[in-house]
Design a protein around this motif. Sequence first.
Motif, PDB file in Angstrom:
ATOM      1  N   VAL A   1      27.138  17.794  22.201  1.00 56.85           N
ATOM      2  CA  VAL A   1      26.116  17.271  23.102  1.00 56.85           C
ATOM      3  C   VAL A   1      24.864  16.953  22.295  1.00 56.85           C
ATOM      4  CG1 VAL A   1      26.966  18.581  25.093  1.00 56.85           C
ATOM      5  CG2 VAL A   1      25.235  19.600  23.611  1.00 56.85           C
ATOM      6  N   GLY A   2      23.893  16.332  22.928  1.00 57.21           N
ATOM      7  CA  GLY A   2      22.660  16.044  22.210  1.00 57.21           C
ATOM      8  C   GLY A   2      21.583  15.513  23.135  1.00 57.21           C
ATOM      9  N   GLN A   3      20.363  15.527  22.638  1.00 58.86           N
ATOM     10  CA  GLN A   3      19.246  14.975  23.382  1.00 58.86           C
ATOM     11  C   GLN A   3      19.234  13.456  23.272  1.00 58.86           C
ATOM     12  OE1 GLN A   3      16.915  18.299  21.277  1.00 58.86           O
ATOM     13  NE2 GLN A   3      15.405  17.458  22.718  1.00 58.86           N
ATOM     14  N   ARG A   4      18.495  12.843  24.162  1.00 63.25           N
ATOM     15  CA  ARG A   4      18.421  11.388  24.214  1.00 63.25           C
ATOM     16  C   ARG A   4      16.992  10.921  23.953  1.00 63.25           C
ATOM     17  NH1 ARG A   4      18.358  11.968  30.705  1.00 63.25           N
ATOM     18  NH2 ARG A   4      16.156  11.444  31.035  1.00 63.25           N
ATOM     19  N   TYR A   5      16.868   9.668  23.559  1.00 62.48           N
ATOM     20  CA  TYR A   5      15.572   9.012  23.460  1.00 62.48           C
ATOM     21  C   TYR A   5      15.320   8.233  24.750  1.00 62.48           C
ATOM     22  CZ  TYR A   5      15.252  10.000  18.456  1.00 62.48           C
ATOM     23  OH  TYR A   5      15.169  10.630  17.231  1.00 62.48           O
ATOM     24  N   ASN A   6      14.186   8.474  25.398  1.00 66.38           N
ATOM     25  CA  ASN A   6      13.819   7.743  26.602  1.00 66.38           C
ATOM     26  C   ASN A   6      13.008   6.508  26.235  1.00 66.38           C
ATOM     27  OD1 ASN A   6      14.956   9.668  28.407  1.00 66.38           O
ATOM     28  ND2 ASN A   6      13.165  10.968  28.147  1.00 66.38           N
ATOM     29  N   VAL A   7      13.484   5.346  26.654  1.00 66.64           N
ATOM     30  CA  VAL A   7      12.793   4.097  26.321  1.00 66.64           C
ATOM     31  C   VAL A   7      12.766   3.178  27.538  1.00 66.64           C
ATOM     32  CG1 VAL A   7      13.522   4.239  23.907  1.00 66.64           C
ATOM     33  CG2 VAL A   7      14.868   2.907  25.513  1.00 66.64           C
ATOM     34  N   ASP A   8      11.824   2.259  27.540  1.00 66.76           N
ATOM     35  CA  ASP A   8      11.759   1.225  28.568  1.00 66.76           C
ATOM     36  C   ASP A   8      12.453  -0.028  28.049  1.00 66.76           C
ATOM     37  OD1 ASP A   8      10.280   2.747  30.398  1.00 66.76           O
ATOM     38  OD2 ASP A   8       8.378   2.184  29.453  1.00 66.76           O
ATOM     39  N   ILE A   9      13.503  -0.447  28.748  1.00 61.10           N
ATOM     40  CA  ILE A   9      14.186  -1.705  28.451  1.00 61.10           C
ATOM     41  C   ILE A   9      14.359  -2.434  29.781  1.00 61.10           C
ATOM     42  CG2 ILE A   9      16.302  -2.795  27.624  1.00 61.10           C
ATOM     43  CD1 ILE A   9      16.658  -0.496  25.678  1.00 61.10           C
TER      44      ILE A   9
ATOM     45  N   PRO B   1      15.880  19.422  25.896  1.00 61.52           N
ATOM     46  CA  PRO B   1      17.320  19.701  25.744  1.00 61.52           C
ATOM     47  C   PRO B   1      18.032  20.082  27.025  1.00 61.52           C
ATOM     48  CG  PRO B   1      15.983  21.480  24.811  1.00 61.52           C
ATOM     49  CD  PRO B   1      15.041  20.369  25.124  1.00 61.52           C
ATOM     50  N   GLY B   2      17.315  20.367  28.113  1.00 60.23           N
ATOM     51  CA  GLY B   2      17.984  20.769  29.350  1.00 60.23           C
ATOM     52  C   GLY B   2      18.716  19.639  30.047  1.00 60.23           C
ATOM     53  N   GLY B   3      18.356  18.394  29.754  1.00 56.99           N
ATOM     54  CA  GLY B   3      19.019  17.256  30.379  1.00 56.99           C
ATOM     55  C   GLY B   3      19.986  16.612  29.406  1.00 56.99           C
ATOM     56  N   ILE B   4      21.282  16.714  29.672  1.00 52.50           N
ATOM     57  CA  ILE B   4      22.307  16.233  28.742  1.00 52.50           C
ATOM     58  C   ILE B   4      23.000  15.016  29.354  1.00 52.50           C
ATOM     59  CG2 ILE B   4      24.376  16.845  27.461  1.00 52.50           C
ATOM     60  CD1 ILE B   4      21.896  18.420  26.657  1.00 52.50           C
ATOM     61  N   ASP B   5      23.141  13.955  28.567  1.00 47.27           N
ATOM     62  CA  ASP B   5      23.685  12.697  29.077  1.00 47.27           C
ATOM     63  C   ASP B   5      25.037  12.324  28.494  1.00 47.27           C
ATOM     64  OD1 ASP B   5      21.357  10.658  30.519  1.00 47.27           O
ATOM     65  OD2 ASP B   5      20.719  12.556  29.667  1.00 47.27           O
TER      66      ASP B   5
ATOM     67  N   THR C   1      22.006  16.141  18.186  1.00 44.90           N
ATOM     68  CA  THR C   1      20.762  15.354  18.266  1.00 44.90           C
ATOM     69  C   THR C   1      20.350  14.747  16.929  1.00 44.90           C
ATOM     70  OG1 THR C   1      20.014  16.744  20.099  1.00 44.90           O
ATOM     71  CG2 THR C   1      18.352  15.396  18.994  1.00 44.90           C
ATOM     72  N   PRO C   2      20.404  15.506  15.812  1.00 44.66           N
ATOM     73  CA  PRO C   2      19.970  14.895  14.543  1.00 44.66           C
ATOM     74  C   PRO C   2      20.911  13.809  14.025  1.00 44.66           C
ATOM     75  CG  PRO C   2      19.973  17.312  14.431  1.00 44.66           C
ATOM     76  CD  PRO C   2      20.740  16.931  15.655  1.00 44.66           C
ATOM     77  N   MET C   3      22.126  13.719  14.597  1.00 42.08           N
ATOM     78  CA  MET C   3      23.129  12.811  14.061  1.00 42.08           C
ATOM     79  C   MET C   3      23.420  11.607  14.951  1.00 42.08           C
ATOM     80  SD  MET C   3      25.834  15.716  12.740  1.00 42.08           S
ATOM     81  CE  MET C   3      25.751  16.639  14.284  1.00 42.08           C
ATOM     82  N   ILE C   4      23.317  11.781  16.273  1.00 43.64           N
ATOM     83  CA  ILE C   4      23.668  10.716  17.213  1.00 43.64           C
ATOM     84  C   ILE C   4      22.406  10.212  17.918  1.00 43.64           C
ATOM     85  CG2 ILE C   4      24.909  10.153  19.332  1.00 43.64           C
ATOM     86  CD1 ILE C   4      27.049  12.168  18.521  1.00 43.64           C
ATOM     87  N   VAL C   5      22.181   8.913  17.836  1.00 39.41           N
ATOM     88  CA  VAL C   5      21.073   8.295  18.555  1.00 39.41           C
ATOM     89  C   VAL C   5      21.595   7.812  19.908  1.00 39.41           C
ATOM     90  CG1 VAL C   5      19.349   6.462  18.587  1.00 39.41           C
ATOM     91  CG2 VAL C   5      19.926   7.603  16.428  1.00 39.41           C
ATOM     92  N   ALA C   6      21.192   8.499  20.970  1.00 38.63           N
ATOM     93  CA  ALA C   6      21.551   8.117  22.328  1.00 38.63           C
ATOM     94  C   ALA C   6      20.296   7.579  23.004  1.00 38.63           C
ATOM     95  CB  ALA C   6      22.100   9.321  23.089  1.00 38.63           C
TER      96      ALA C   6
END
Length: 240
Positions: A114-122, A150-154, A195-200
């Motif tokens: 699992v991993g954290q995500r980057y929140n962006v506006d698109i 980290p509590g929200g996993i996508d 998280t350090p390896m996968i860009v979500a």
Amino acid sequence: MLTIFATPKPFIGHIKIIQENAIQSWKQLVPECEVILLGKDFGTAEAANQFGCKYIADVTCNEFGTPLINSLFYEAEKMAVNSIMCYVNGDIMFTNSLMAVISLLAGKRKYLLVGQRYNVDINSSWDFSHPEWEHDLLAHAVSNRELNPPGGIDYFIFPKGQFGNIPDLAVGRAWWDNWMIYNSKRSFIPVIDATPMIVAVHQNHDYSHCKGGLQEAYYDGPEVQKNLSFVKGGDIDRKS
């Protein structure tokens, strides 16, 4: 190598744009991934046909019409041809950083990645015909610098057949993602933070698809309370 599966929201307005961005990013991965879309929400069958995905219409839903996680996992695994599964929310764009990690998992018997995500506006369709589409997406995500708590996993990556005892958790409502981690730890399955390896890349959106909006989907709705009843691991951050 990898089967990606998701149950999209209705393909309407801004949600349509970002979900099409997400699906196309999955189809761009190398080596090519199997992609399965599940559910009967508006536009899902059409999107599967348009982007060359497999499609499963019939999944079990709760009394509110929300698909259940156990049905999604079961149906996707029945169709999947690969041994590594990735459930992902329909608004997440991936880059090939995902596949670099997947290549390291061959032969591993039990794990939950699992991993954290980057929140962006698109707000518009991403140009996948541009040879630098992936570089531009990475730059956009990193420059935004908004890493979700980290509590929200996508996304969840795991060997096919690992989860056979998922309760009636409602997708897209708080706590189901936390249950996945809680249950894995309780079952002595290694949980790996990628998280350090996968860009979500999570494309920000509103919650108009849910009758009660964000409040009902993540805080005080009846589906939240039912999901919470399956989690007994203590105080978990429910940041969406």
